[in-house]
Enzyme design. Structure first.
Site, PDB file in Angstrom:
ATOM      1  N   TRP A  99      39.014  32.314  35.744  1.00  0.00           N
ATOM      2  CA  TRP A  99      38.225  32.394  36.559  1.00  0.00           C
ATOM      3  C   TRP A  99      36.718  31.909  36.439  1.00  0.00           C
ATOM      4  CZ3 TRP A  99      40.672  32.736  40.953  1.00  0.00           C
ATOM      5  CH2 TRP A  99      41.684  33.682  41.038  1.00  0.00           C
ATOM      6  N   ASP A 166      29.806  37.202  38.295  1.00  0.00           N
ATOM      7  CA  ASP A 166      30.905  37.576  38.769  1.00  0.00           C
ATOM      8  C   ASP A 166      31.465  38.655  38.606  1.00  0.00           C
ATOM      9  OD1 ASP A 166      33.363  37.465  39.999  1.00  0.00           O
ATOM     10  OD2 ASP A 166      34.244  35.671  39.381  1.00  0.00           O
ATOM     11  N   LYS A 190      39.189  43.428  45.266  1.00  0.00           N
ATOM     12  CA  LYS A 190      39.721  44.229  44.039  1.00  0.00           C
ATOM     13  C   LYS A 190      39.221  45.478  44.052  1.00  0.00           C
ATOM     14  CE  LYS A 190      40.970  40.103  42.652  1.00  0.00           C
ATOM     15  NZ  LYS A 190      40.148  39.076  42.202  1.00  0.00           N
TER      16      LYS A 190
END
Ligand code: PLP
Length: 355
Positions: A99, A166, A190
């Site tokens: 990511w 993030d 999530k």
């Protein structure tokens, strides 16, 4: 049979969050209309946004001078939107996983990207510690929890610049020093809500400072200015986030979520370390409390499929590791129960006794 959901994302949500959202989908606030049918401009929907923003600010103790917005596009759009708005000349990134790497790739379209440190050499099994952050950059980008590999930084770095975080897979699982960030973003699926919405916490000072042209829809200011209503926001996902934020608050806030996360992780890592069949995949100091990764010990490697089938037969769902790590990954977000983790631990013990 009872199912225990360890999916990495979209992932488990508290039952009451799902039920309350379902009720509103059938009949929103007794209006006779579905949450899916109402206008986002309806007078009943504004309070949903307002309460969600207020709860996010309260739960994360967001200081004055920050705005909270809801956007579509997932965390992946933030890989572009962050540099588009905030990268004037140079930014630094910690390369702690796929990511992070994707975020770096997009940032390079807008300016100079300094890879401050990387753990790619060991398949991202640790968080690099040996780096210093320069002061002459626009921001340092960090991925606080690396969902695929199971590493996490459960604190906020002291660096001479404001960070961008993030926090897609660990937001609302711990206290955060928001003042150290100019932007925090999190795809909701999530640890917060159903898929379809991203939460962005942005410092008002950094809005509208870019000298390059910024497309209207990509400009954070557009959305801050219109309170996430510049265009049609993802109404149902935002509502599900509201229900979950209420649930977090009712259950003691992020401090209580942090405590539970530690209890779950202690149980599961304890078993991974004790059980002769399994081993953890990441450096102990960097173990994620959210995504707990483990593999078979080398001498038992051939038992992997058998354990997966055994655990599945006992109701475990979503424990297959990401293809780039292999083995198993048990995602233990806020909604995960101690009972669920105990059920997985029982499977591991029983499987060991059988071999
Ligand atoms: C899942 C994930 C993403 C990507 O999220 P999308 O909403 O699918 O774009 C980005 N960062 C982290 C840390 C993630 O876990």
């Amino acid at each position: 049979m009872k199912k225990y959901n360890f999916n990495a994302g979209p992932s488990m949500l508290p039952r009451e969050v799902i039920e309350n959202t379902a009720k509103q989908i059938l009949n929103f606030n007794d209006s006779g209309l579905s949450l899916m049918e109402i206008s986002h401009r309806a007078k009943d929907f504004q309070p949903v946004i307002d309460e969600s923003v207020a709860l996010i600010k309260e739960l994360l103790d967001v200081p004055q001078g920050y705005s909270v917005i809801f956007l579509g596009g997932g965390a992946s759009l933030q890989f572009t939107q962050v540099p588009c708005n905030l990268l004037h000349t140079k930014a630094a990134y910690l390369n702690t996983g796929v990511w992070a790497k994707k975020a770096m790739k997009e940032a390079k379209l807008y300016g100079e990207v300094l890879e401050l440190a990387s753990s790619e050499d060991k398949n991202y099994t640790y968080i690099p510690k040996d780096w210093t952050c320069p002061a002459d950059i626009d921001y340092l980008h960090v991925t606080t929890n690396n969902t695929i590999y199971g590493t996490e930084t459960r604190f906020d770095y002291d660096v001479p610049v404001l960070m961008v975080g993030d926090m897609s897979s660990d937001i609302f699982s711990r206290e955060v020093d928001v003042a150290k960030y100019q932007c925090i973003y999190a795809g909701a699926q999530k640890n917060l809500a159903m898929a379809g919405v991203t939460v962005i916490i942005i410092k008002d000072d950094v809005l509208n400072k870019m000298t390059r042209p910024v497309p209207t829809m990509l400009n954070y200011f557009t959305h801050v200015d219109k309170g996430s209503m510049f265009n049609t926001p993802p109404v149902v996902p935002i509502y599900s986030a509201l229900e979950n934020l209420r649930w977090i608050k009712k259950n003691g806030g992020v401090k209580a979520m942090d405590k539970l996360a530690k209890q779950r992780a202690e149980l599961l890592y304890g078993e991974i370390d004790r059980n002769k069949l399994f081993r953890g995949t990441v450096e102990e100091a960097d173990r994620s409390l959210m995504n707990i990764c483990f593999v078979m010990q080398d001498e038992y490697a051939e038992l992997e499929k058998e354990f997966f089938d055994f655990a599945t037969s006992k109701g475990m769902v979503g424990i297959k590791g990401h293809r780039s790590v292999g083995g198993f990954r048990a995602s233990c977000y806020n909604a995960q129960t101690i009972e669920g983790v105990e059920a997985l631990v029982s499977c591991m013990k029983e499987f060991e006794a059988n071999h």
